[in-house]
Motif scaffolding. Structure first.
Motif, PDB file in Angstrom:
ATOM      1  N   GLU A   1       4.849   6.297  12.582  1.00  0.00           N
ATOM      2  CA  GLU A   1       6.293   6.156  12.352  1.00  0.00           C
ATOM      3  C   GLU A   1       6.575   5.024  11.365  1.00  0.00           C
ATOM      4  N   LYS A   2       5.844   3.936  11.488  1.00  0.00           N
ATOM      5  CA  LYS A   2       6.019   2.786  10.595  1.00  0.00           C
ATOM      6  C   LYS A   2       5.660   3.156   9.158  1.00  0.00           C
ATOM      7  N   LEU A   3       4.513   3.808   8.988  1.00  0.00           N
ATOM      8  CA  LEU A   3       4.067   4.170   7.643  1.00  0.00           C
ATOM      9  C   LEU A   3       4.987   5.221   7.035  1.00  0.00           C
ATOM     10  N   HIS A   4       5.392   6.189   7.843  1.00  0.00           N
ATOM     11  CA  HIS A   4       6.283   7.237   7.342  1.00  0.00           C
ATOM     12  C   HIS A   4       7.591   6.637   6.854  1.00  0.00           C
ATOM     13  N   SER A   5       8.161   5.715   7.623  1.00  0.00           N
ATOM     14  CA  SER A   5       9.426   5.078   7.237  1.00  0.00           C
ATOM     15  C   SER A   5       9.270   4.293   5.940  1.00  0.00           C
ATOM     16  N   MET A   6       8.190   3.514   5.823  1.00  0.00           N
ATOM     17  CA  MET A   6       7.945   2.730   4.605  1.00  0.00           C
ATOM     18  C   MET A   6       7.745   3.632   3.394  1.00  0.00           C
ATOM     19  N   LEU A   7       6.894   4.641   3.552  1.00  0.00           N
ATOM     20  CA  LEU A   7       6.547   5.505   2.430  1.00  0.00           C
ATOM     21  C   LEU A   7       7.745   6.331   1.975  1.00  0.00           C
TER      22      LEU A   7
ATOM     23  N   ARG B   1       4.447   5.678  -4.460  1.00  0.00           N
ATOM     24  CA  ARG B   1       5.781   6.147  -4.844  1.00  0.00           C
ATOM     25  C   ARG B   1       5.808   6.834  -6.201  1.00  0.00           C
ATOM     26  N   LYS B   2       4.986   6.375  -7.153  1.00  0.00           N
ATOM     27  CA  LYS B   2       5.006   6.987  -8.487  1.00  0.00           C
ATOM     28  C   LYS B   2       4.413   8.394  -8.501  1.00  0.00           C
ATOM     29  N   LEU B   3       3.771   8.776  -7.397  1.00  0.00           N
ATOM     30  CA  LEU B   3       3.224  10.129  -7.297  1.00  0.00           C
ATOM     31  C   LEU B   3       4.324  11.171  -7.071  1.00  0.00           C
ATOM     32  N   TRP B   4       5.545  10.688  -6.741  1.00  0.00           N
ATOM     33  CA  TRP B   4       6.699  11.557  -6.572  1.00  0.00           C
ATOM     34  C   TRP B   4       6.462  12.575  -5.451  1.00  0.00           C
ATOM     35  N   PRO B   5       5.965  12.156  -4.303  1.00  0.00           N
ATOM     36  CA  PRO B   5       5.683  13.127  -3.236  1.00  0.00           C
ATOM     37  C   PRO B   5       6.958  13.653  -2.595  1.00  0.00           C
ATOM     38  N   SER B   6       6.926  14.908  -2.178  1.00  0.00           N
ATOM     39  CA  SER B   6       8.030  15.503  -1.436  1.00  0.00           C
ATOM     40  C   SER B   6       8.028  14.966  -0.010  1.00  0.00           C
ATOM     41  N   ARG B   7       9.069  15.305   0.765  1.00  0.00           N
ATOM     42  CA  ARG B   7       9.132  14.856   2.145  1.00  0.00           C
ATOM     43  C   ARG B   7       7.966  15.407   2.961  1.00  0.00           C
ATOM     44  N   THR B   8       7.586  16.652   2.693  1.00  0.00           N
ATOM     45  CA  THR B   8       6.437  17.234   3.399  1.00  0.00           C
ATOM     46  C   THR B   8       5.158  16.485   3.049  1.00  0.00           C
ATOM     47  N   MET B   9       4.981  16.157   1.778  1.00  0.00           N
ATOM     48  CA  MET B   9       3.803  15.420   1.342  1.00  0.00           C
ATOM     49  C   MET B   9       3.781  14.022   1.944  1.00  0.00           C
ATOM     50  N   VAL B  10       4.949  13.388   2.047  1.00  0.00           N
ATOM     51  CA  VAL B  10       5.043  12.063   2.654  1.00  0.00           C
ATOM     52  C   VAL B  10       4.528  12.105   4.092  1.00  0.00           C
ATOM     53  N   LYS B  11       4.893  13.143   4.834  1.00  0.00           N
ATOM     54  CA  LYS B  11       4.439  13.274   6.222  1.00  0.00           C
ATOM     55  C   LYS B  11       2.917  13.377   6.301  1.00  0.00           C
TER      56      LYS B  11
ATOM     57  N   ARG C   1       0.828  -1.213   0.000  1.00  0.00           N
ATOM     58  CA  ARG C   1       0.000   0.000   0.000  1.00  0.00           C
ATOM     59  C   ARG C   1       0.862   1.263   0.000  1.00  0.00           C
ATOM     60  N   MET C   2       1.879   1.279   0.839  1.00  0.00           N
ATOM     61  CA  MET C   2       2.755   2.457   0.878  1.00  0.00           C
ATOM     62  C   MET C   2       3.531   2.600  -0.435  1.00  0.00           C
ATOM     63  N   ALA C   3       3.979   1.480  -0.987  1.00  0.00           N
ATOM     64  CA  ALA C   3       4.719   1.522  -2.254  1.00  0.00           C
ATOM     65  C   ALA C   3       3.839   2.043  -3.387  1.00  0.00           C
ATOM     66  N   ASN C   4       2.532   1.909  -3.254  1.00  0.00           N
ATOM     67  CA  ASN C   4       1.615   2.362  -4.294  1.00  0.00           C
ATOM     68  C   ASN C   4       1.604   3.884  -4.453  1.00  0.00           C
TER      69      ASN C   4
ATOM     70  N   SER D   1      10.320   3.954   0.240  1.00  0.00           N
ATOM     71  CA  SER D   1       9.864   3.529  -1.084  1.00  0.00           C
ATOM     72  C   SER D   1       9.948   4.674  -2.085  1.00  0.00           C
ATOM     73  N   THR D   2       9.572   5.875  -1.639  1.00  0.00           N
ATOM     74  CA  THR D   2       9.594   7.044  -2.517  1.00  0.00           C
ATOM     75  C   THR D   2      11.012   7.413  -2.926  1.00  0.00           C
ATOM     76  N   LEU D   3      11.919   7.443  -1.952  1.00  0.00           N
ATOM     77  CA  LEU D   3      13.307   7.804  -2.254  1.00  0.00           C
ATOM     78  C   LEU D   3      13.972   6.775  -3.160  1.00  0.00           C
ATOM     79  N   ASP D   4      13.679   5.501  -2.913  1.00  0.00           N
ATOM     80  CA  ASP D   4      14.231   4.446  -3.754  1.00  0.00           C
ATOM     81  C   ASP D   4      13.737   4.578  -5.188  1.00  0.00           C
ATOM     82  N   PHE D   5      12.449   4.864  -5.347  1.00  0.00           N
ATOM     83  CA  PHE D   5      11.879   5.033  -6.686  1.00  0.00           C
ATOM     84  C   PHE D   5      12.514   6.231  -7.396  1.00  0.00           C
ATOM     85  N   LYS D   6      12.667   7.342  -6.685  1.00  0.00           N
ATOM     86  CA  LYS D   6      13.260   8.537  -7.289  1.00  0.00           C
ATOM     87  C   LYS D   6      14.701   8.273  -7.718  1.00  0.00           C
TER      88      LYS D   6
END
Length: 253
Positions: free
Chosen positions: A223-229, A198-208, A193-196, A232-237
């Motif tokens: 904390e768990k969701l923030h770390s996963m999201l 990642r293609k939205l390219w959210p900024s760190r503020t948006m991730v929060k 779900r969190m990986a879904n 996943s986002t940084l890895d995709f970028k």
């Protein structure tokens, strides 16, 4: 042309009108999107504006695969739209899909749906950190995505241009999914779900913001969701940036 057409039951008597939209696609209608793979035009059907999406003719091998073994992109778009709407997930209303097959090989295909007059897409939220009511929109979008996940929809093209956003006023927004032909219907763990997102390219503020709202809805720790999201986002970028870098290097050679 030897078109086969499939419609919602309410449009079964209008097949000839719909076939004409496909038959006249090259010379009628207003161009909306001209891509390398697909072309979208708007036209009118019984006084209502509709979108007609033409899928690029597949090569020989894919033509056989889509003709015999796999549903075409047009059919998937039509069937997936019906599924989404049956689960109260907004998408332009499907009208019909049309296929031209010869000797069991798919040639041309079209998907027809209602036209949505929208105000902006998710992309504007990325490029403009000062976009009006941005946090509220992101929270409502996260709730929309959560409902999608709860309906077992893994939208593989959950990217910035594939959500149309309508401002209803009074701080309320509607979200419409488009470009539907790549989906999986499955139960999803929280990592998927969190990986879904990642293609939205959210900024760190948006991730929060997204992680906080999803935590509220799902009961999962923030904390768990923030770390996963974020991971996943940084890895995709990184992967996309690296791919673009190597493409530029190859072009220079």
């Amino acid at each position: 042309m030897p078109f086969n057409i499939y419609t919602l039951p309410e449009y079964s008597a209008d097949r000839q009108l719909l076939l004409r939209l496909a038959d006249d696609f090259d010379k009628e209608g207003t161009l909306l999107v001209k891509g390398s793979r697909n072309t979208i035009k708007t036209n009118f059907f019984k006084g209502e504006k509709v979108n007609i999406k033409y899928f690029k003719k597949p090569g020989l091998l894919k033509g056989i695969i889509y003709g015999i073994f796999r549903p075409s992109k047009a059919k998937r778009s039509f069937e997936y739209a019906k599924y989404l709407l049956s689960h109260n997930i907004l998408t332009p209303k499907p009208v019909a899909y049309i296929e031209d097959k010869a000797a069991l090989m798919l040639k041309d295909s079209y998907y027809i749906c209602s036209h949505i007059e929208y105000d902006f897409t998710f992309r504007e939220l990325i490029h403009n950190p000062l976009f009006p009511d941005r946090q509220n929109i992101l929270e409502q979008f996260t709730a929309f995505t959560y409902r999608m996940h709860e309906a077992r929809v893994n939208f593989l093209d959950h990217s910035p241009g594939n959500t149309l956003i309508v401002n209803k006023g009074n701080g309320e927004y509607d979200f419409y999914l488009i470009d539907l032909n790549r989906m999986k219907f499955q139960d999803m763990g929280i990592e998927v779900r969190m990986a879904n997102f990642r293609k939205l390219w959210p900024s760190r503020t948006m991730v929060k913001i997204i992680a906080a709202k999803y935590a509220e809805l799902s009961g999962q720790p923030y904390e768990k969701l923030h770390s996963m999201l974020l991971g996943s986002t940084l890895d995709f970028k990184r992967r996309i940036t690296k791919k673009k870098y190597f493409k530029r290097k190859l072009k220079k050679k």
